[in-house]
Motif scaffolding. Sequence first.
Motif, PDB file in Angstrom:
ATOM      1  N   VAL A  25       0.850  -1.183   0.000  1.00 43.21           N
ATOM      2  CA  VAL A  25       0.000   0.000   0.000  1.00 43.21           C
ATOM      3  C   VAL A  25       0.889   1.238   0.000  1.00 43.21           C
ATOM      4  N   PRO A  26       0.676   2.146  -0.965  1.00 42.68           N
ATOM      5  CA  PRO A  26       1.462   3.381  -0.946  1.00 42.68           C
ATOM      6  C   PRO A  26       0.955   4.306   0.150  1.00 42.68           C
ATOM      7  N   MET A  27       1.869   4.901   0.884  1.00 45.11           N
ATOM      8  CA  MET A  27       1.505   5.843   1.934  1.00 45.11           C
ATOM      9  C   MET A  27       1.548   7.277   1.409  1.00 45.11           C
ATOM     10  N   LYS A  28       1.997   7.445   0.187  1.00 46.41           N
ATOM     11  CA  LYS A  28       2.128   8.787  -0.404  1.00 46.41           C
ATOM     12  C   LYS A  28       1.146   8.905  -1.565  1.00 46.41           C
ATOM     13  N   GLU A  29       1.475   9.755  -2.533  1.00 48.40           N
ATOM     14  CA  GLU A  29       0.525  10.114  -3.573  1.00 48.40           C
ATOM     15  C   GLU A  29       0.532   9.214  -4.802  1.00 48.40           C
ATOM     16  N   TRP A  30       1.606   8.501  -5.076  1.00 46.10           N
ATOM     17  CA  TRP A  30       1.675   7.698  -6.291  1.00 46.10           C
ATOM     18  C   TRP A  30       1.206   6.275  -6.030  1.00 46.10           C
ATOM     19  N   PRO A  31       0.598   5.643  -7.040  1.00 46.28           N
ATOM     20  CA  PRO A  31       0.297   4.205  -6.930  1.00 46.28           C
ATOM     21  C   PRO A  31       1.607   3.406  -6.876  1.00 46.28           C
ATOM     22  N   VAL A  32       1.549   2.212  -6.316  1.00 45.51           N
ATOM     23  CA  VAL A  32       2.743   1.373  -6.154  1.00 45.51           C
ATOM     24  C   VAL A  32       3.433   1.139  -7.497  1.00 45.51           C
ATOM     25  N   TYR A  33       2.662   0.803  -8.523  1.00 44.05           N
ATOM     26  CA  TYR A  33       3.277   0.540  -9.827  1.00 44.05           C
ATOM     27  C   TYR A  33       4.067   1.758 -10.303  1.00 44.05           C
ATOM     28  N   GLU A  34       3.509   2.945 -10.142  1.00 44.52           N
ATOM     29  CA  GLU A  34       4.188   4.148 -10.610  1.00 44.52           C
ATOM     30  C   GLU A  34       5.487   4.390  -9.839  1.00 44.52           C
ATOM     31  N   ILE A  35       5.488   4.119  -8.557  1.00 45.18           N
ATOM     32  CA  ILE A  35       6.702   4.270  -7.740  1.00 45.18           C
ATOM     33  C   ILE A  35       7.785   3.327  -8.261  1.00 45.18           C
ATOM     34  N   LEU A  36       7.428   2.072  -8.467  1.00 42.94           N
ATOM     35  CA  LEU A  36       8.398   1.076  -8.919  1.00 42.94           C
ATOM     36  C   LEU A  36       8.867   1.371 -10.344  1.00 42.94           C
ATOM     37  N   ALA A  37       7.948   1.803 -11.214  1.00 44.02           N
ATOM     38  CA  ALA A  37       8.315   2.144 -12.593  1.00 44.02           C
ATOM     39  C   ALA A  37       9.240   3.365 -12.618  1.00 44.02           C
ATOM     40  N   HIS A  38       8.984   4.337 -11.750  1.00 43.51           N
ATOM     41  CA  HIS A  38       9.856   5.514 -11.656  1.00 43.51           C
ATOM     42  C   HIS A  38      11.268   5.089 -11.242  1.00 43.51           C
ATOM     43  N   CYS A  39      11.378   4.221 -10.258  1.00 48.27           N
ATOM     44  CA  CYS A  39      12.697   3.747  -9.811  1.00 48.27           C
ATOM     45  C   CYS A  39      13.410   3.016 -10.942  1.00 48.27           C
ATOM     46  N   ALA A  40      12.668   2.204 -11.688  1.00 48.45           N
ATOM     47  CA  ALA A  40      13.257   1.494 -12.835  1.00 48.45           C
ATOM     48  C   ALA A  40      13.703   2.494 -13.902  1.00 48.45           C
ATOM     49  N   GLN A  41      12.891   3.516 -14.147  1.00 45.49           N
ATOM     50  CA  GLN A  41      13.200   4.514 -15.162  1.00 45.49           C
ATOM     51  C   GLN A  41      14.519   5.224 -14.851  1.00 45.49           C
TER      52      GLN A  41
END
Length: 150
Positions: A25-41
């Motif tokens: 569960v994300p505790m901030k504003e982005w969905p989990v997938y977006e957080i992980l995709a951003h890190c990959a990017q």
Amino acid sequence: MNNVTFASLDEVREELSKMSGQDIVPMKEWPVYEILAHCAQTIEYSMTGYPQMKPKAIRNTIGRVAIRKFLKQGYMKHSLTAHVPGAPKPELQGTAREGMDLLLRTIEAFQAFHGPLQPHLLFGELSKEQYDQYFAMHIADHFSGLQHTD
């Protein structure tokens, strides 16, 4: 997962293995997938080139000071809602599992990469070891905003 720290991408891979199959569960504003995709990017751009760079004078001064500080202290804090400048926003669609798989594949690609690394958009030239530690800290900061259950 408050106050998460990783010393290397190997530690991130271990954590991703532990997270597999758990509810995240994300505790901030982005969905989990977006957080992980951003890190990959961000990892991908170290191999292909960042789409937008800070001016060289900034990279050679403020950027160098910042990365030395982060590497020395072993953690970093940054805006958890800032996208990579000039990059397309990671797609919002996808499950946490798909995001974890994407991040794992990108980490593996980075670890297997033997070509020249591209300068970081703010920190400039980094060695593979410095990038590894930076990415681990970057991911840890983002993971601090996640909560998962066993």
